[in-house]
Design a protein around this motif. Structure first.
Motif, PDB file in Angstrom:
ATOM      1  N   PRO A 464      -4.825  38.925 -25.435  1.00  0.00           N
ATOM      2  CA  PRO A 464      -3.919  38.503 -26.503  1.00  0.00           C
ATOM      3  C   PRO A 464      -2.664  39.380 -26.527  1.00  0.00           C
ATOM      4  O   PRO A 464      -2.753  40.601 -26.422  1.00  0.00           O
ATOM      5  CB  PRO A 464      -4.749  38.708 -27.782  1.00  0.00           C
ATOM      6  N   VAL A 465      -1.527  38.732 -26.642  1.00  0.00           N
ATOM      7  CA  VAL A 465      -0.248  39.457 -26.649  1.00  0.00           C
ATOM      8  C   VAL A 465       0.553  39.006 -27.869  1.00  0.00           C
ATOM      9  O   VAL A 465       0.697  37.799 -28.102  1.00  0.00           O
ATOM     10  CB  VAL A 465       0.538  39.159 -25.354  1.00  0.00           C
ATOM     11  N   GLU A 466       1.021  39.984 -28.610  1.00  0.00           N
ATOM     12  CA  GLU A 466       1.910  39.640 -29.732  1.00  0.00           C
ATOM     13  C   GLU A 466       3.325  39.506 -29.173  1.00  0.00           C
ATOM     14  O   GLU A 466       3.842  40.429 -28.539  1.00  0.00           O
ATOM     15  CB  GLU A 466       1.865  40.735 -30.798  1.00  0.00           C
ATOM     16  N   ILE A 467       3.920  38.351 -29.374  1.00  0.00           N
ATOM     17  CA  ILE A 467       5.251  38.097 -28.824  1.00  0.00           C
ATOM     18  C   ILE A 467       6.291  38.751 -29.737  1.00  0.00           C
ATOM     19  O   ILE A 467       6.328  38.505 -30.947  1.00  0.00           O
ATOM     20  CB  ILE A 467       5.524  36.584 -28.696  1.00  0.00           C
ATOM     21  N   LEU A 468       7.144  39.578 -29.117  1.00  0.00           N
ATOM     22  CA  LEU A 468       8.111  40.338 -29.906  1.00  0.00           C
ATOM     23  C   LEU A 468       9.533  39.804 -29.764  1.00  0.00           C
ATOM     24  O   LEU A 468      10.258  39.686 -30.750  1.00  0.00           O
ATOM     25  CB  LEU A 468       8.080  41.817 -29.475  1.00  0.00           C
ATOM     26  N   THR A 469       9.947  39.536 -28.537  1.00  0.00           N
ATOM     27  CA  THR A 469      11.330  39.084 -28.341  1.00  0.00           C
ATOM     28  C   THR A 469      11.388  37.965 -27.298  1.00  0.00           C
ATOM     29  O   THR A 469      10.463  37.787 -26.514  1.00  0.00           O
ATOM     30  CB  THR A 469      12.242  40.231 -27.837  1.00  0.00           C
ATOM     31  N   VAL A 470      12.532  37.281 -27.322  1.00  0.00           N
ATOM     32  CA  VAL A 470      12.748  36.171 -26.389  1.00  0.00           C
ATOM     33  C   VAL A 470      13.993  36.474 -25.575  1.00  0.00           C
ATOM     34  O   VAL A 470      15.052  36.738 -26.131  1.00  0.00           O
ATOM     35  CB  VAL A 470      13.008  34.864 -27.169  1.00  0.00           C
ATOM     36  N   GLY A 471      13.848  36.446 -24.263  1.00  0.00           N
ATOM     37  CA  GLY A 471      15.012  36.583 -23.389  1.00  0.00           C
ATOM     38  C   GLY A 471      15.401  35.211 -22.874  1.00  0.00           C
ATOM     39  O   GLY A 471      14.780  34.206 -23.231  1.00  0.00           O
ATOM     40  N   PRO A 472      16.417  35.156 -21.990  1.00  0.00           N
ATOM     41  CA  PRO A 472      16.854  33.846 -21.499  1.00  0.00           C
ATOM     42  C   PRO A 472      15.751  33.108 -20.735  1.00  0.00           C
ATOM     43  O   PRO A 472      15.627  31.896 -20.837  1.00  0.00           O
ATOM     44  CB  PRO A 472      18.021  34.169 -20.563  1.00  0.00           C
ATOM     45  N   ASN A 473      14.938  33.851 -19.982  1.00  0.00           N
ATOM     46  CA  ASN A 473      13.928  33.182 -19.157  1.00  0.00           C
ATOM     47  C   ASN A 473      12.509  33.667 -19.365  1.00  0.00           C
ATOM     48  O   ASN A 473      11.600  33.218 -18.687  1.00  0.00           O
ATOM     49  CB  ASN A 473      14.282  33.324 -17.672  1.00  0.00           C
ATOM     50  N   SER A 474      12.340  34.624 -20.242  1.00  0.00           N
ATOM     51  CA  SER A 474      10.975  35.116 -20.449  1.00  0.00           C
ATOM     52  C   SER A 474      10.840  35.722 -21.843  1.00  0.00           C
ATOM     53  O   SER A 474      11.832  35.989 -22.523  1.00  0.00           O
ATOM     54  CB  SER A 474      10.624  36.159 -19.388  1.00  0.00           C
ATOM     55  N   LEU A 475       9.584  35.926 -22.223  1.00  0.00           N
ATOM     56  CA  LEU A 475       9.288  36.554 -23.508  1.00  0.00           C
ATOM     57  C   LEU A 475       8.820  37.976 -23.231  1.00  0.00           C
ATOM     58  O   LEU A 475       8.346  38.269 -22.134  1.00  0.00           O
ATOM     59  CB  LEU A 475       8.149  35.809 -24.208  1.00  0.00           C
ATOM     60  N   SER A 476       8.934  38.827 -24.228  1.00  0.00           N
ATOM     61  CA  SER A 476       8.272  40.118 -24.071  1.00  0.00           C
ATOM     62  C   SER A 476       7.410  40.358 -25.298  1.00  0.00           C
ATOM     63  O   SER A 476       7.665  39.818 -26.381  1.00  0.00           O
ATOM     64  CB  SER A 476       9.271  41.246 -23.848  1.00  0.00           C
ATOM     65  N   GLY A 477       6.370  41.154 -25.077  1.00  0.00           N
ATOM     66  CA  GLY A 477       5.441  41.376 -26.175  1.00  0.00           C
ATOM     67  C   GLY A 477       4.644  42.634 -25.961  1.00  0.00           C
ATOM     68  O   GLY A 477       4.936  43.419 -25.054  1.00  0.00           O
ATOM     69  N   ARG A 478       3.632  42.811 -26.818  1.00  0.00           N
ATOM     70  CA  ARG A 478       2.742  43.962 -26.612  1.00  0.00           C
ATOM     71  C   ARG A 478       1.301  43.490 -26.731  1.00  0.00           C
ATOM     72  O   ARG A 478       1.020  42.532 -27.467  1.00  0.00           O
ATOM     73  CB  ARG A 478       3.054  45.084 -27.601  1.00  0.00           C
ATOM     74  N   LEU A 479       0.442  44.208 -26.016  1.00  0.00           N
ATOM     75  CA  LEU A 479      -0.972  43.857 -26.050  1.00  0.00           C
ATOM     76  C   LEU A 479      -1.454  43.952 -27.475  1.00  0.00           C
ATOM     77  O   LEU A 479      -1.247  44.958 -28.152  1.00  0.00           O
ATOM     78  CB  LEU A 479      -1.782  44.819 -25.175  1.00  0.00           C
ATOM     79  N   ALA A 480      -2.106  42.896 -27.941  1.00  0.00           N
ATOM     80  CA  ALA A 480      -2.548  42.897 -29.329  1.00  0.00           C
ATOM     81  C   ALA A 480      -3.918  43.546 -29.457  1.00  0.00           C
ATOM     82  O   ALA A 480      -4.397  43.780 -30.548  1.00  0.00           O
ATOM     83  CB  ALA A 480      -2.589  41.470 -29.859  1.00  0.00           C
ATOM     84  N   ASP A 481      -4.572  43.795 -28.307  1.00  0.00           N
ATOM     85  CA  ASP A 481      -5.885  44.446 -28.369  1.00  0.00           C
ATOM     86  C   ASP A 481      -5.850  45.748 -27.586  1.00  0.00           C
ATOM     87  O   ASP A 481      -6.839  46.149 -27.001  1.00  0.00           O
ATOM     88  CB  ASP A 481      -6.966  43.519 -27.813  1.00  0.00           C
TER      89      ASP A 481
END
Ligand code: 5AD
Ligand code: SF4
Length: 519
Positions: A464-481
């Motif tokens: 599980p990944v918490e989505i933090l930001t949106v770029g032009p072609n990808s998302l970035s996030g952090r491991l939620a576990d």
């Protein structure tokens, strides 16, 4: 291997017996590698759809026992295969410009280099390719890849060789299964062709001519291939077919299998986390397949369902065999079954006879559906298809302007879909090291690319990944576990015999639905 009628040309260079055309390589009948000082190198470049990418991998597999090791460096190659795409004019023209460059490389190599053209341009143009580009030694259509070892031997022995048959035997029965090591090197996400060809005959499309009639692989063969892949560490399979949801495999007992039934069976394979399929025709979206999106957790909530146009008049002229209302009703049923499903489509603007009003109907359909990701093209008349002869071809500047407007709307929708993911926690299948050190990359259920800070041993796991930001072609996030490794759904270490820890090379996982099949 069945002996088959193969056209052999007096190659312009072969008659000389010297120079770049002379092929002092292995004699026909001997393994290509026998007696050569260095291992033979194979360079394959694939264009177009995912089925071509799958085919390229199978070509490498069938040539490996012949002594060919893959190289990513063209200049090293003894055998160059261009796996071509014919879907739009520019795709085919690109091939001839590539061939010109490879001819120069062949001439500079100072050793025999065999040049093969495979794929749909090979099928459509056959011997014409050798006439147009003398450096080509072998032209092989998509149904003959299992014959490659023999064809390559003949080509190396001299003379242009052309095989564009639709043989009676199935290439799938004759293609070598990839070794475990080769599968592992290709990453945690794999393609599996289950269906090929198309009987729909959309009036713009070359596929029914280049790939032939619709055929489906037997379910047992598909299941065996998937089990082998999963055993080697694959976590996600994408079932491929030009019209994949028309799948109608017949098992040994004579029973027919639909794609829904195949997906149900695949979903219970231990270790297989994700199933996808592409590309589907709306008319083959049977209720059981819609229901499978509700019932099967492994079936990902992403569906590529091309509509091509929102105008009933144009849909009719395209021979799509459904209207806009039927597509919208189907979308309603799919969303009722799986409310969060991400929808994707292909569009063609400027089909002959398309008026501004027709085009506005397309924009209206797009607004009503809301797509997560799409592909859109200017109409390109393909020789031999009914569309090419229709009156009312739309001028290029009009097509360009419509494409621009359509893409602006589609891009807005894509970004809105991505933005709506911020703050959500999504399962991500990690499939490769990230672009920057300390990062790993993966995909959400909706096929969005995501990167997080994390160790390479995440590759092969779903987390599980918490989505933090949106770029032009990808998302970035952090491991939620983070720190809770017990939470991993499919931990690479937990699956016997799997070691993708840091070994999955970047770039080998399937691309997003970037280059797809038609439907
Ligand atoms: N012109 C433009 N686009 C085409 N496609 C297929 N044939 C053509 C053509 N002649 C598009 C369709 C199809 C996708 C793979 O390529 O949208 O779904
Ligand atoms: Fe078949 Fe798809 Fe081509 Fe239509 S667009 S003919 S459904 S492959």
């Amino acid at each position: 291997m069945t002996d088959t009628p193969v056209q052999t040309f007096a190659h312009p260079d072969a008659a000389q017996g010297a120079g770049p055309g002379a092929r002092p390589g292995p004699q026909p009948g001997s393994p290509a590698g026998a007696g050569e000082a260095r291992p033979l190198k194979l360079f394959i470049k694939s264009f177009g759809c995912q089925m071509n990418a799958y085919d390229a991998a199978r070509m490498a597999d069938v040539l490996a026992p012949e002594g060919y090791a893959e190289t990513a460096t063209l200049e090293e190659a003894d055998l160059v295969v261009l796996n071509t795409c014919h879907i739009r004019e520019r795709a085919a023209e690109k091939i001839y410009s590539e061939l010109g460059k490879i001819r120069e490389m062949k001439e500079a190599a100072g050793r025999p280099v065999t040049l093969a053209v495979a794929g749909c341009v090979a099928q459509a143009e056959g011997a014409e390719i050798i006439r147009r580009q003398r450096a080509v030694d072998l032209v092989v259509g998509p149904q003959s890849y299992h014959r490659l070892p023999d064809l390559v031997r003949r080509a190396r022995a001299g003379g242009g060789v052309v095989d564009t048959d639709f043989p009676l035997e199935s290439k799938f029965d004759h293609l070598a299964a990839p070794s475990r090591a080769r599968t592992q090197a290709r990453g945690v996400s794999a393609f599996v062709t289950v269906q090929e060809g198309c009987d729909k005959f959309c009036s713009f499309c070359v596929v029914p001519y280049t790939r032939g009639a619709e055929t489906s692989r037997p379910p047992e063969a598909v299941l065996a291939e998937v089990v082998t892949l999963v055993d080697a560490g694959v976590r996600e399979v994408t079932l491929l077919g030009q019209n994949v949801n028309a799948y109608h495999g017949v098992d040994a007992a004579g029973a027919g299998w639909t794609l829904a039934r195949l997906a149900q069976r695949l979903a219970v394979i231990p270790g297989l986390a994700r199933i996808r399929y592409t590309t589907s025709h709306p008319n083959d979206m049977e209720p059981a397949l819609v229901a499978a999106h509700r019932d099967l957790g492994a079936l990902m909530p992403f569906l590529h369902l091309p509509v091509q146009s929102g105008s009933d008049r144009i849909l009719h002229a395209m021979n799509r065999r459904h209207d806009a209302a039927a597509y919208l009703a189907l979308v309603g049923e799919i969303r009722a079954a799986r409310p969060d499903i991400a929808l994707s489509s292909d569009f063609i603007v400027g089909f002959p006879g398309e008026t501004e009003r027709d085009f506005e109907d397309t924009l209206a359909l797009v607004r009503r559906v809301g797509f997560a990701s799409t592909f859109s093209f200017k109409y390109s008349p393909r020789p031999g298809t009914p569309g090419a002869d229709l009156p009312g071809q739309v001028p290029e500047p009009v097509m360009r302007e419509r494409l621009h407007r359509l893409q602006a709307l589609l891009e807005e929708q894509r970004q809105a879909f991505n933005r709506a993911c911020v703050g959500r926690t999504l399962d991500v299948l990690f499939d490769k090291p990230g672009r920057h050190p300390g990062q790993v990359g993966g995909r959400t259920p909706y096929l969005q690319a995501v990167h997080v800070e994390g160790a390479p041993d995440l590759v092969g796991t779903v987390r599980p990944v918490e989505i933090l930001t949106v770029g032009p072609n990808s998302l970035s996030g952090r491991l939620a576990d983070a720190g809770d490794r017990a939470g991993a759904l499919f931990d690479s270490g937990a699956h016997a015999g799997t070691s993708f820890a840091s070994g999955a090379p970047a770039g080998l996982s399937p691309s997003p639905v970037a280059e797809r099949l038609a439907s």
